[in-house]
Design an enzyme around this catalytic site. Structure first.
Site, mmCIF file in Angstrom:
data_model
loop_
_atom_site.group_PDB
_atom_site.id
_atom_site.type_symbol
_atom_site.label_atom_id
_atom_site.label_comp_id
_atom_site.label_asym_id
_atom_site.label_seq_id
_atom_site.Cartn_x
_atom_site.Cartn_y
_atom_site.Cartn_z
ATOM 1 N N ALA A 138 0.849 -1.199 0.000
ATOM 2 C CA ALA A 138 0.000 0.000 0.000
ATOM 3 C C ALA A 138 0.882 1.244 0.000
ATOM 4 C CB ALA A 138 -0.920 -0.007 1.205
ATOM 5 N N ASN A 139 0.287 2.404 0.177
ATOM 6 C CA ASN A 139 1.036 3.652 0.294
ATOM 7 C C ASN A 139 0.346 4.543 1.322
ATOM 8 O OD1 ASN A 139 -0.923 5.527 -1.078
ATOM 9 N ND2 ASN A 139 -0.590 4.039 -2.717
ATOM 10 N N ARG A 140 0.912 5.734 1.567
ATOM 11 C CA ARG A 140 0.478 6.568 2.681
ATOM 12 C C ARG A 140 -0.690 7.502 2.376
ATOM 13 N NH1 ARG A 140 4.060 5.854 6.665
ATOM 14 N NH2 ARG A 140 6.206 5.347 6.073
ATOM 15 N N ALA A 197 -4.182 7.569 -5.019
ATOM 16 C CA ALA A 197 -2.767 7.210 -5.099
ATOM 17 C C ALA A 197 -2.699 5.726 -5.442
ATOM 18 C CB ALA A 197 -2.073 7.504 -3.780
#
Ligand code: C5P
Length: 225
Positions: free
Chosen positions: A29-31, A95
């Site tokens: 995943a990402n932030r 994102a």
């Protein structure tokens, strides 16, 4: 009675990160918090639009007055976006993970198997570019985002051409700006018309101004040059 500058318009928004499974219990995943995308969906609804929000996994409530479709992976997100079309405006604030795990397992990978697991990556579809480059069903106004850590405007200009969208909302996410997960944002609007830089604003205010800006562009399209 319902009113607002986007009355009668369908606005499609993507928001949040995507989760790309490694196995049934793990993911990449990402932030991204989804705050900016969700604020845009909400502001578009407040401006009178019918809004479809396709959101990756976030810790945010579904915005009021918005049809929210929750997805996990980039490929799920693309499918949900395609199903939500046609739209008058597409805002791609998610994102999306650039890669997914090509050899994701159907069972939990065991630590005690001896060797370290080898993850192979595959490129995810670019949802923004896929929609912006469609001949059929392309929203008349396609807006992308660019999170950059340096040369923000230069990269945004290049992204505008590469993705085939009409407007890029570019922001500086270098460490120390606190944009990732934070409540404020400093953005530059990059289009064929040039660059417009806004002061640092709350994400809600960026959303309201962006919605007003998009409504103006739509009104001009109707009038013609
Ligand atoms: O290429 P980059 O990820 O920097 O581009 C950012 C823009 O493209 C954002 O608007 C993002 O939502 C969109 N995007 C997408 N699908 C991807 C990657 C990015 O829609 N796979």
């Amino acid at each position: 009675a319902p009113s607002g500058p986007l009355l009668g318009r369908h606005v499609l928004v993507t928001s949040g990160p995507t989760h790309e499974p490694i196995d049934p219990v793990r993911y990449i995943a990402n932030r991204s918090s989804g705050k900016q995308g969700h604020a845009i969906a909400r502001a578009a609804a407040e401006a009178g639009a019918r809004v479809t929000l396709v959101s990756g996994p976030v810790d945010l409530p579904d915005p009021p007055g918005v049809t929210t479709i929750r997805v996990e992976s980039a490929r799920d997100m693309l499918r949900a976006v395609e199903e939500a079309l046609p739209a008058d405006i597409g805002v791609f604030a998610a994102a999306v993970a650039d890669w997914r795990v090509a050899n994701a397992g159907g069972q939990k990978i065991k630590k005690d198997a001896g060797a370290l697991p080898e993850l192979r990556l595959a490129e995810n579809p670019d949802i923004l570019a896929t929609v912006a480059r469609r001949g059929e069903n392309r929203p008349p106004l396609v807006v992308g985002f660019a999170a950059e850590t340096e040369h923000v405007i230069e990269h945004a200009r290049r992204k505008l051409a590469k993705k085939g969208c009409d407007l890029i909302v570019a922001n500086d996410v270098s460490s120390g700006t606190g944009v990732m997960g934070g409540d404020s944002n400093t953005v530059h609007l990059v289009s064929a018309a040039g660059v417009e830089t806004w002061p640092t604003l709350s994400k809600n205010e960026v959303a309201r101004r962006l919605v007003a800006h998009m409504a103006e562009i739509m009104a001009e399209m109707v009038k013609g040059p």
